[in-house]
Design a protein around this motif. Sequence first.
Motif, PDB file in Angstrom:
ATOM      1  N   LYS A  13       0.821  -1.210   0.000  1.00 50.13           N
ATOM      2  CA  LYS A  13       0.000   0.000   0.000  1.00 50.13           C
ATOM      3  C   LYS A  13       0.858   1.264   0.000  1.00 50.13           C
ATOM      4  CE  LYS A  13      -3.620   2.649   0.377  1.00 50.13           C
ATOM      5  NZ  LYS A  13      -4.524   2.854  -0.778  1.00 50.13           N
ATOM      6  N   PHE A  14       1.881   1.269   0.831  1.00 53.14           N
ATOM      7  CA  PHE A  14       2.710   2.464   0.977  1.00 53.14           C
ATOM      8  C   PHE A  14       4.059   2.334   0.276  1.00 53.14           C
ATOM      9  CE2 PHE A  14      -0.013   2.377   4.840  1.00 53.14           C
ATOM     10  CZ  PHE A  14      -0.801   3.457   4.511  1.00 53.14           C
ATOM     11  N   SER A  15       4.183   1.318  -0.590  1.00 48.68           N
ATOM     12  CA  SER A  15       5.429   1.120  -1.347  1.00 48.68           C
ATOM     13  C   SER A  15       6.628   1.295  -0.418  1.00 48.68           C
ATOM     14  CB  SER A  15       5.511   2.099  -2.523  1.00 48.68           C
ATOM     15  OG  SER A  15       4.424   1.924  -3.392  1.00 48.68           O
ATOM     16  N   ILE A  16       6.685   0.478   0.617  1.00 42.12           N
ATOM     17  CA  ILE A  16       7.640   0.680   1.702  1.00 42.12           C
ATOM     18  C   ILE A  16       9.081   0.687   1.216  1.00 42.12           C
ATOM     19  CG2 ILE A  16       8.129  -1.693   2.446  1.00 42.12           C
ATOM     20  CD1 ILE A  16       6.991   1.214   4.720  1.00 42.12           C
ATOM     21  N   ARG A  17       9.343  -0.001   0.092  1.00 37.51           N
ATOM     22  CA  ARG A  17      10.708  -0.028  -0.426  1.00 37.51           C
ATOM     23  C   ARG A  17      11.080   1.262  -1.150  1.00 37.51           C
ATOM     24  NH1 ARG A  17       9.946  -5.986  -2.801  1.00 37.51           N
ATOM     25  NH2 ARG A  17       7.814  -5.199  -2.738  1.00 37.51           N
ATOM     26  N   GLN A  18      10.130   2.199  -1.241  1.00 34.34           N
ATOM     27  CA  GLN A  18      10.447   3.514  -1.786  1.00 34.34           C
ATOM     28  C   GLN A  18      10.814   4.508  -0.691  1.00 34.34           C
ATOM     29  OE1 GLN A  18       8.651   5.039  -5.505  1.00 34.34           O
ATOM     30  NE2 GLN A  18       6.940   3.743  -4.952  1.00 34.34           N
ATOM     31  N   ALA A  19      10.888   4.017   0.545  1.00 32.37           N
ATOM     32  CA  ALA A  19      11.357   4.879   1.636  1.00 32.37           C
ATOM     33  C   ALA A  19      12.799   5.291   1.355  1.00 32.37           C
ATOM     34  CB  ALA A  19      11.265   4.135   2.969  1.00 32.37           C
ATOM     35  N   GLU A  20      13.206   6.418   1.912  1.00 31.64           N
ATOM     36  CA  GLU A  20      14.563   6.905   1.705  1.00 31.64           C
ATOM     37  C   GLU A  20      15.585   5.912   2.288  1.00 31.64           C
ATOM     38  OE1 GLU A  20      15.286   9.977  -0.021  1.00 31.64           O
ATOM     39  OE2 GLU A  20      13.218   9.415  -0.518  1.00 31.64           O
ATOM     40  N   ASP A  21      16.786   5.905   1.715  1.00 34.82           N
ATOM     41  CA  ASP A  21      17.809   4.940   2.125  1.00 34.82           C
ATOM     42  C   ASP A  21      18.182   5.073   3.595  1.00 34.82           C
ATOM     43  OD1 ASP A  21      17.880   3.924  -0.432  1.00 34.82           O
ATOM     44  OD2 ASP A  21      19.584   5.155  -1.064  1.00 34.82           O
ATOM     45  N   PHE A  22      18.128   6.295   4.131  1.00 31.06           N
ATOM     46  CA  PHE A  22      18.525   6.507   5.522  1.00 31.06           C
ATOM     47  C   PHE A  22      17.461   6.038   6.503  1.00 31.06           C
ATOM     48  CE2 PHE A  22      16.282  10.414   4.313  1.00 31.06           C
ATOM     49  CZ  PHE A  22      15.351  10.522   5.333  1.00 31.06           C
ATOM     50  N   ASP A  23      16.282   5.731   5.995  1.00 35.40           N
ATOM     51  CA  ASP A  23      15.125   5.472   6.850  1.00 35.40           C
ATOM     52  C   ASP A  23      15.103   4.026   7.342  1.00 35.40           C
ATOM     53  OD1 ASP A  23      12.845   6.161   8.196  1.00 35.40           O
ATOM     54  OD2 ASP A  23      11.542   6.188   6.449  1.00 35.40           O
ATOM     55  N   ASN A  24      14.222   3.771   8.296  1.00 34.22           N
ATOM     56  CA  ASN A  24      14.039   2.424   8.828  1.00 34.22           C
ATOM     57  C   ASN A  24      12.552   2.097   8.844  1.00 34.22           C
ATOM     58  OD1 ASN A  24      14.830  -0.044   9.912  1.00 34.22           O
ATOM     59  ND2 ASN A  24      14.613   0.660  12.017  1.00 34.22           N
ATOM     60  N   ALA A  25      11.923   2.250   7.683  1.00 32.66           N
ATOM     61  CA  ALA A  25      10.481   2.003   7.580  1.00 32.66           C
ATOM     62  C   ALA A  25      10.202   0.521   7.435  1.00 32.66           C
ATOM     63  CB  ALA A  25       9.920   2.761   6.382  1.00 32.66           C
ATOM     64  N   GLY A  26       8.986   0.131   7.832  1.00 31.02           N
ATOM     65  CA  GLY A  26       8.571  -1.263   7.743  1.00 31.02           C
ATOM     66  C   GLY A  26       8.326  -1.857   9.121  1.00 31.02           C
ATOM     67  N   LEU A  27       8.268  -3.185   9.187  1.00 26.18           N
ATOM     68  CA  LEU A  27       8.029  -3.870  10.457  1.00 26.18           C
ATOM     69  C   LEU A  27       9.300  -3.825  11.299  1.00 26.18           C
ATOM     70  CD1 LEU A  27       5.944  -5.548  12.076  1.00 26.18           C
ATOM     71  CD2 LEU A  27       6.973  -7.593  11.045  1.00 26.18           C
ATOM     72  N   LEU A  28       9.206  -3.218  12.477  1.00 30.63           N
ATOM     73  CA  LEU A  28      10.367  -3.030  13.341  1.00 30.63           C
ATOM     74  C   LEU A  28      10.503  -4.146  14.368  1.00 30.63           C
ATOM     75  CD1 LEU A  28      10.085   0.823  14.006  1.00 30.63           C
ATOM     76  CD2 LEU A  28      11.278  -0.373  12.159  1.00 30.63           C
ATOM     77  N   CYS A  29       9.389  -4.649  14.846  1.00 28.37           N
ATOM     78  CA  CYS A  29       9.420  -5.782  15.771  1.00 28.37           C
ATOM     79  C   CYS A  29       8.046  -6.454  15.761  1.00 28.37           C
ATOM     80  CB  CYS A  29       9.806  -5.351  17.191  1.00 28.37           C
ATOM     81  SG  CYS A  29       8.592  -4.312  18.045  1.00 28.37           S
ATOM     82  N   GLY A  30       8.022  -7.718  16.086  1.00 22.05           N
ATOM     83  CA  GLY A  30       6.758  -8.448  16.113  1.00 22.05           C
ATOM     84  C   GLY A  30       6.884  -9.805  15.437  1.00 22.05           C
ATOM     85  N   LYS A  31       6.277 -10.816  16.018  1.00 26.63           N
ATOM     86  CA  LYS A  31       6.311 -12.173  15.484  1.00 26.63           C
ATOM     87  C   LYS A  31       5.314 -12.296  14.339  1.00 26.63           C
ATOM     88  CE  LYS A  31       6.450 -16.957  17.068  1.00 26.63           C
ATOM     89  NZ  LYS A  31       6.237 -17.850  18.236  1.00 26.63           N
ATOM     90  N   ALA A  32       5.794 -12.702  13.176  1.00 21.17           N
ATOM     91  CA  ALA A  32       5.014 -12.652  11.939  1.00 21.17           C
ATOM     92  C   ALA A  32       3.742 -13.491  11.959  1.00 21.17           C
ATOM     93  CB  ALA A  32       5.888 -13.066  10.761  1.00 21.17           C
ATOM     94  N   ASP A  33       3.744 -14.624  12.647  1.00 25.23           N
ATOM     95  CA  ASP A  33       2.578 -15.513  12.587  1.00 25.23           C
ATOM     96  C   ASP A  33       1.532 -15.218  13.664  1.00 25.23           C
ATOM     97  OD1 ASP A  33       3.992 -16.368  14.767  1.00 25.23           O
ATOM     98  OD2 ASP A  33       4.126 -18.463  14.154  1.00 25.23           O
ATOM     99  N   ARG A  34       1.722 -14.146  14.414  1.00 26.10           N
ATOM    100  CA  ARG A  34       0.761 -13.796  15.475  1.00 26.10           C
ATOM    101  C   ARG A  34      -0.469 -13.107  14.874  1.00 26.10           C
ATOM    102  NH1 ARG A  34       4.226 -11.489  19.369  1.00 26.10           N
ATOM    103  NH2 ARG A  34       4.521 -13.623  20.110  1.00 26.10           N
ATOM    104  N   GLU A  35      -1.632 -13.442  15.377  1.00 24.92           N
ATOM    105  CA  GLU A  35      -2.878 -12.840  14.909  1.00 24.92           C
ATOM    106  C   GLU A  35      -3.044 -11.428  15.479  1.00 24.92           C
ATOM    107  OE1 GLU A  35      -5.347 -13.910  12.842  1.00 24.92           O
ATOM    108  OE2 GLU A  35      -4.140 -15.678  12.320  1.00 24.92           O
TER     109      GLU A  35
END
Length: 365
Positions: A13-35
């Motif tokens: 949705k937010f094209s997270i890979r278009q974030a600036e190179d210096f940035d740390n966008a995306g999932l920062l912490c959390g277990k992927a299979d958790r509801e």
Amino acid sequence: MTIRDFSGWLDEKFSIRQAEDFDNAGLLCGKADREIRAVLICHDALESVVDEALQKDANFILCFHPIIFSGIKSLTGKNYVEKAVMRAIENKVAIYAVHTAFDNDYWGVNFEICEKLGLENQKILMPKKENLQQIVVHTPKDAVEKVKQAAFDAGAGNIGFYDECSFKVSGDGTFRPLPGSDPTTGDIGEREESAEDMLFFIFEKFKQNKILNALKAVHPYEEVAYQIYQLENENQYSGLGRYGDFAEEISAEDFLQKVKETFGLKVIRHSENFGKKIKRVGVLGGSGASGISAAKAAGCDAYLTGDLKYHDFFQAEGRLLLCDIGHFESEQWVKLQLFKILSEKFSNFAVLQSEVDTNPVKYYL
């Protein structure tokens, strides 16, 4: 819905890979299979926000600024960042940040600022460069539609407000299957001639792997012949900042008053007012000194951003009115923007807005 599935949707949705190179966008912490039980939207994922999430039974925090910005070498709770992250991990709360991905989004932070100001003829101030690519894939005629559809489904062929854009050139190709090959047509050791179409698609660089995988999955040839080219075109629909025009020019004094009322400001730091009329306005939410030159080049009469330093104001050079309206203040509508987007899309879990004031800047009047 799992954290993996929801994070994947946010990435797209937010094209997270278009974030600036210096940035740390995306999932920062959390277990992927958790509801996911509920999502809490905030500006900054401070420890107090994590506590709010726990009180509201929300186990996913969607924040604008990444709480983890530079590399963390340990987690001992020695500062506000580590305290927040530790609190989240200990209580199984995921944190996801959109930050510059939403800054670069056509409908993101700066679009909302322009809308609030009532600017027309809006354009991206600093379009993304080194972002657009073109793939050319050689396809037998009976597989053209299947290959086209796979490319489109993977995100190729999107240009501005159009999708499924492509171009086709017909020709004849040759190949000779060698021992060990498993050709769709032709015999081992015999040259084969095939009527083929060259299909051309434009795509954003971050989609490359997905598009290649999709093409290879449906292409009839054992070895798919393709080329990828880096385009010099700027992406006019992705980038930092934005600018637009008022229907009628106004005085600098009226402009400053309008900005003050629109953003609910107590004070505006600005460069010297030379009595310039304001018609075209550039904006960049957050720390935007890097956009001053672009605002000049775009012919802006005024430029709104945050975190301008003393020497930044000299860059006005009498050509435009530089205004520091505050970092948080320039991004104040992000939380509501994200809330609207998620509320319209998801109904299988609660979407909540944080009520915690995370703006660290206060004013004594």
